[in-house]
Design an enzyme around this catalytic site. Structure first.
Site, short mmCIF file in Angstrom:
data_model
loop_
_atom_site.label_atom_id
_atom_site.label_comp_id
_atom_site.label_asym_id
_atom_site.label_seq_id
_atom_site.Cartn_x
_atom_site.Cartn_y
_atom_site.Cartn_z
N MET A 136 0.82 -1.21 0.00
CA MET A 136 0.00 0.00 0.00
C MET A 136 0.85 1.26 0.00
SD MET A 136 -1.50 -0.44 3.89
CE MET A 136 -2.02 -2.11 3.49
N CYS A 137 0.21 2.37 -0.38
CA CYS A 137 0.87 3.67 -0.40
C CYS A 137 2.05 3.65 -1.37
CB CYS A 137 1.27 4.05 1.03
SG CYS A 137 1.81 5.75 1.25
N ILE A 138 3.26 3.96 -0.91
CA ILE A 138 4.44 3.99 -1.76
C ILE A 138 5.06 2.61 -1.97
CG2 ILE A 138 6.10 4.39 0.10
CD1 ILE A 138 6.15 6.04 -3.41
#
Length: 219
Positions: A136-138
């Site tokens: 998730m995210c980066i």
């Protein structure tokens, strides 16, 4: 037997470690679904320490990624070197700048990035055994270096980061904060989380969908 998921952390705090809300939401959803989990982190020095009040580097301060990650895991954590795919049904990597600074050097190297060898070794078993991998995210930016070319992931819609993924041989799919991208062939699930989220409830929707899909994909 209860399903078991490994969660890989990169410190504690959005600017130099794992994103705290993303990690907590992940652990919460796993627990709500009755899935067991164990947290892991590399036993290495952080890239640097950020004062989260003013977002400035704290000169001369040194911290350990495993020790900082233990704050998130309430002390229940193991070194990344002890993560064995055979012991788990899936693995999830929350985001936060620690992913781009401690688990990899993406923050400074962009599409010339390298990923921590210990993480490559830990995730190789999940890839080989076709066990689900959530990011998730980066964190999805690491996929081309971690798992190989041609795997579809999302970090939302940031042109610089999505361009870096493409330059490394990955496939980026634009995605809203409340949704997920699933590469069924490669067993990889990703969601933008705080690459796009402006509220914790927005991040929660996508993260819960990711954990739910991981649950469904476990054989």
């Amino acid at each position: 037997m209860t399903k078991q998921v490994a969660v890989v952390l990169a410190g504690c705090g959005v600017f130099d470690g794992s994103e705290i809300y993303e990690t907590t939401l992940t652990l919460l959803r796993l627990d709500q679904l009755g899935i067991g989990y164990r947290c892991f982190a590399p036993d290495i020095e952080q890239h640097h320490v950020i004062n989260h009040f003013n977002q400035e580097v704290v000169e001369g301060e040194r911290r350990n990624v495993l020790q900082e990650s233990a704050r998130l895991a309430r002390g229940e954590i193991s070194p990344l070197s002890e993560l064995v795919a055979d012991d788990f049904d899936a693995v999830i990597v929350p985001g936060g700048f620690g992913v781009a600074k401690n688990l990899s050097d993406f923050a400074s190297a962009s599409d010339s990035m390298q990923v921590l060898d210990a993480l490559k070794e830990a995730l190789a078993g999940f890839r080989e055994e076709a066990k689900p991998i959530g990011l998730m995210c980066i964190a999805p930016v690491m996929v081309p270096r971690l798992l190989g070319d041609g795997i579809a992931v999302t970090i939302g819609n940031d042109p610089a980061v999505s361009g870096a993924i493409s330059a490394m041989g990955g496939l980026h799919r634009s995605c809203s904060v409340e949704d997920i991208v699933v590469d069924l062939e490669h067993r990889v699930v990703s969601t933008p989380a705080y690459m796009l989220a402006t509220r914790i409830s927005e991040a929660a929707t996508g993260i819960f969908k990711l954990v739910d899909r991981i649950d469904e994909m476990i054989k």
